[in-house]
Design a protein around this motif. Structure first.
Motif, PDB file in Angstrom:
ATOM      1  N   LEU A 165      75.418  39.816  86.913  1.00 25.63           N
ATOM      2  CA  LEU A 165      74.211  40.282  86.653  1.00 25.63           C
ATOM      3  C   LEU A 165      73.520  40.432  87.833  1.00 25.63           C
ATOM      4  N   GLU A 166      73.479  39.683  88.822  1.00 29.63           N
ATOM      5  CA  GLU A 166      72.773  40.062  90.111  1.00 29.63           C
ATOM      6  C   GLU A 166      73.339  41.362  90.844  1.00 29.63           C
ATOM      7  N   ALA A 167      74.639  41.677  90.655  1.00 24.06           N
ATOM      8  CA  ALA A 167      75.154  42.759  91.387  1.00 24.06           C
ATOM      9  C   ALA A 167      74.671  43.826  90.436  1.00 24.06           C
ATOM     10  N   LEU A 168      74.596  44.021  89.280  1.00 27.62           N
ATOM     11  CA  LEU A 168      74.094  44.843  88.383  1.00 27.62           C
ATOM     12  C   LEU A 168      72.569  45.308  88.902  1.00 27.62           C
ATOM     13  N   ILE A 169      71.715  44.415  88.917  1.00 25.09           N
ATOM     14  CA  ILE A 169      70.367  44.543  89.361  1.00 25.09           C
ATOM     15  C   ILE A 169      70.345  45.049  90.688  1.00 25.09           C
ATOM     16  N   GLU A 170      71.295  44.763  91.637  1.00 28.43           N
ATOM     17  CA  GLU A 170      70.990  45.281  93.051  1.00 28.43           C
ATOM     18  C   GLU A 170      71.368  46.823  92.635  1.00 28.43           C
ATOM     19  N   LEU A 171      72.622  47.028  92.187  1.00 26.57           N
ATOM     20  CA  LEU A 171      73.010  48.604  91.799  1.00 26.57           C
ATOM     21  C   LEU A 171      71.763  49.362  91.209  1.00 26.57           C
ATOM     22  N   ARG A 172      71.109  48.719  90.510  1.00 30.05           N
ATOM     23  CA  ARG A 172      69.885  49.561  89.669  1.00 30.05           C
ATOM     24  C   ARG A 172      69.033  49.607  90.637  1.00 30.05           C
ATOM     25  N   ASP A 173      68.481  48.875  91.524  1.00 25.60           N
ATOM     26  CA  ASP A 173      67.599  48.844  92.446  1.00 25.60           C
ATOM     27  C   ASP A 173      67.918  49.848  93.520  1.00 25.60           C
ATOM     28  N   GLN A 174      69.121  50.081  93.927  1.00 24.46           N
ATOM     29  CA  GLN A 174      69.567  51.054  94.924  1.00 24.46           C
ATOM     30  C   GLN A 174      69.747  52.414  94.175  1.00 24.46           C
ATOM     31  N   GLY A 175      69.437  52.625  93.039  1.00 27.94           N
ATOM     32  CA  GLY A 175      69.290  53.727  92.335  1.00 27.94           C
ATOM     33  C   GLY A 175      70.766  54.332  91.929  1.00 27.94           C
ATOM     34  N   VAL A 176      71.871  53.375  92.106  1.00 27.27           N
ATOM     35  CA  VAL A 176      73.151  54.030  91.520  1.00 27.27           C
ATOM     36  C   VAL A 176      73.257  54.042  89.928  1.00 27.27           C
ATOM     37  N   ILE A 177      72.550  53.044  89.273  1.00 25.28           N
ATOM     38  CA  ILE A 177      72.312  52.872  87.792  1.00 25.28           C
ATOM     39  C   ILE A 177      70.906  53.051  87.859  1.00 25.28           C
ATOM     40  N   GLU A 178      70.591  53.916  86.551  1.00 26.16           N
ATOM     41  CA  GLU A 178      69.165  53.827  86.220  1.00 26.16           C
ATOM     42  C   GLU A 178      68.806  52.968  85.138  1.00 26.16           C
ATOM     43  N   HIS A 179      69.540  52.372  84.197  1.00 30.08           N
ATOM     44  CA  HIS A 179      69.381  51.378  83.134  1.00 30.08           C
ATOM     45  C   HIS A 179      70.298  50.533  83.015  1.00 30.08           C
ATOM     46  N   LEU A 180      70.173  49.218  82.715  1.00 25.79           N
ATOM     47  CA  LEU A 180      71.080  48.331  82.548  1.00 25.79           C
ATOM     48  C   LEU A 180      71.003  47.961  80.868  1.00 25.79           C
ATOM     49  N   GLY A 181      72.220  47.580  80.382  1.00 27.74           N
ATOM     50  CA  GLY A 181      72.533  47.155  79.086  1.00 27.74           C
ATOM     51  C   GLY A 181      73.495  46.071  78.924  1.00 27.74           C
ATOM     52  N   VAL A 182      73.354  45.435  77.885  1.00 27.83           N
ATOM     53  CA  VAL A 182      74.386  44.207  77.785  1.00 27.83           C
ATOM     54  C   VAL A 182      75.164  44.569  76.259  1.00 27.83           C
ATOM     55  N   ALA A 183      76.426  44.356  76.179  1.00 20.71           N
ATOM     56  CA  ALA A 183      77.104  44.696  75.170  1.00 20.71           C
ATOM     57  C   ALA A 183      78.055  43.614  74.516  1.00 20.71           C
ATOM     58  N   GLY A 184      77.902  42.895  73.838  1.00 21.05           N
ATOM     59  CA  GLY A 184      78.862  41.879  73.520  1.00 21.05           C
ATOM     60  C   GLY A 184      78.784  41.511  71.798  1.00 21.05           C
ATOM     61  N   GLY A 185      79.371  40.447  71.604  1.00 18.27           N
ATOM     62  CA  GLY A 185      79.648  39.702  70.348  1.00 18.27           C
ATOM     63  C   GLY A 185      78.733  38.768  69.674  1.00 18.27           C
ATOM     64  N   PRO A 186      78.804  37.568  70.285  1.00 14.23           N
ATOM     65  CA  PRO A 186      77.895  36.517  70.157  1.00 14.23           C
ATOM     66  C   PRO A 186      76.572  36.752  70.256  1.00 14.23           C
ATOM     67  N   ILE A 187      75.759  36.601  68.968  1.00 16.97           N
ATOM     68  CA  ILE A 187      74.363  36.805  68.925  1.00 16.97           C
ATOM     69  C   ILE A 187      73.489  35.931  69.870  1.00 16.97           C
ATOM     70  N   ASP A 188      73.949  34.698  69.875  1.00 15.76           N
ATOM     71  CA  ASP A 188      73.079  33.449  70.655  1.00 15.76           C
ATOM     72  C   ASP A 188      73.160  34.004  72.348  1.00 15.76           C
ATOM     73  N   LEU A 189      74.474  34.387  72.511  1.00 18.03           N
ATOM     74  CA  LEU A 189      74.599  34.781  74.346  1.00 18.03           C
ATOM     75  C   LEU A 189      73.768  36.175  74.254  1.00 18.03           C
ATOM     76  N   GLU A 190      73.625  36.897  73.623  1.00 20.45           N
ATOM     77  CA  GLU A 190      73.140  38.114  73.685  1.00 20.45           C
ATOM     78  C   GLU A 190      71.518  37.981  73.840  1.00 20.45           C
ATOM     79  N   LEU A 191      71.060  36.934  72.978  1.00 23.56           N
ATOM     80  CA  LEU A 191      69.724  36.647  73.039  1.00 23.56           C
ATOM     81  C   LEU A 191      69.470  35.841  74.380  1.00 23.56           C
ATOM     82  N   LYS A 192      70.339  35.128  74.982  1.00 24.94           N
ATOM     83  CA  LYS A 192      69.978  34.334  76.240  1.00 24.94           C
ATOM     84  C   LYS A 192      69.699  35.619  77.152  1.00 24.94           C
ATOM     85  N   TYR A 193      70.807  36.639  77.414  1.00 25.21           N
ATOM     86  CA  TYR A 193      70.920  37.611  78.249  1.00 25.21           C
ATOM     87  C   TYR A 193      69.420  38.561  78.050  1.00 25.21           C
TER      88      TYR A 193
END
Length: 313
Positions: A143-171
């Motif tokens: 997660l920290e790496a993704l945020i850094e890449l977003r802040d650097q402009g390499v990535i415009e927007h972040l998403g999370v894609a998974g199965g367990p609903i409780d885990l996705e709610l945490k993210y």
């Protein structure tokens, strides 16, 4: 079909998103191969049609063939067409649990190279259940790496894609993500994604729904495809879908049209991912998405859908 806002991203996407896992050619998973020419032709057809949203992943195909083939089609088109959205995902190397920050950065570099892009519009943290939430959010982690890449402009927007609903709610509670994908958990069979849909809406996060057909049962029926979400379906699910199939036949409506529109008719769903492995699937999916389904049929289908126990979680 009118495009919809992709949450707070400022992007506008079609109600159907083109899934490209099969374009990487997975004969062991799908039972057939997809050639490079067919894959490129499929993306070319997508760019000519009503869908402006394409979903891929670093791990789709042998050595990233899904991204590579999409990149070839984009290169032939002179780049990403105006208003077109290409989303990909970060993954460990297949067969490993290496979801370190360094691996995330390498995954993004690989995707940029294969797609032929200098920045990525939307990148998902893919299947975070492969590691613990604590590992995912640790210092130096993915997660920290993704945020850094977003802040650097390499990535415009972040998403999370998974199965367990409780885990996705945490993210989602980290407030780092603009988009969330759930698969197999908002269909005519199972609606356990409902809490996630509600939470995403309250945060301005786009909800993208994957696998509306549950792996094929909601296209061909349970007697042909007795599995749901990668495993054998319960007898209760099989009986419910049989009833749905008979109702659809009474109204001359394809079961697949009802399954797809169960998702697209809900405006809390920004887009619904449908896999497409050859050019003809583009027009076929558009027809399903626009099929005229009588209100009388919905009044009989929806109680059957709501009878699900939410066993996937």
């Amino acid at each position: 079909m009118e495009n919809r806002a992709l949450g707070r991203t400022g992007l506008s996407v079609s109600p159907v998103c083109v899934g490209t896992s099969a374009l990487g050619s997975h004969p062991t998973q799908y039972g057939y191969e997809v050639s490079t020419d067919t894959a490129v032709a499929t993306i070319r057809k997508v760019m000519e049609g009503p869908f402006n949203f394409v979903d891929t992943s670093n791990e789709y195909g042998h050595g990233g063939d899904s991204e590579r083939r999409i990149g070839q089609a984009l290169a032939e088109a002179g780049g990403v067409p105006e208003g077109f959205v290409v989303a990909t995902k970060v993954d460990p190397i297949v067969g490993t649990r290496d979801f370190s920050g360094d691996r995330v950065r390498r995954s993004v570099e690989e995707s940029l190279q294969r797609l032929g892009l200098d920045r990525l519009q939307l990148v998902y943290f893919h299947d975070p259940e492969k590691i613990t939430f604590e590992e995912g959010t640790a210092a130096g982690g993915p997660l920290e790496a993704l945020i850094e890449l977003r802040d650097q402009g390499v990535i415009e927007h972040l998403g999370v894609a998974g199965g367990p609903i409780d885990l996705e709610l945490k993210y989602l509670a980290t407030d780092a993500f603009d988009v969330v994908i759930s698969h197999n958990r908002y269909t005519l069979v199972d609606q356990t994604a409902e809490p996630l849909i509600q939470d995403a809406a309250s945060r301005g996060v786009a909800f993208v729904n994957a696998a509306p057909f549950g792996g094929g049962m909601l296209v061909k029926g349970p007697d042909t495809v007795p599995n749901y979400c990668y495993g054998p379906a319960s007898q209760a699910i099989i009986e419910r879908v049989r009833k749905m199939q008979k109702l659809c036949e009474m109204y001359s409506v394809p079961l697949a049209a009802a399954a797809l529109q169960f998702s697209t008719r809900d405006h809390r769903v920004a887009s619904t991912i449908v896999g497409m492995s050859e050019p003809g699937r583009v027009d076929q999916t558009a027809r399903l998405a626009e099929w005229d389904i009588p209100a009388e049929l919905w009044s009989q289908l929806l109680p059957l859908a709501a009878a699900g126990t939410g066993e996937l979680g």
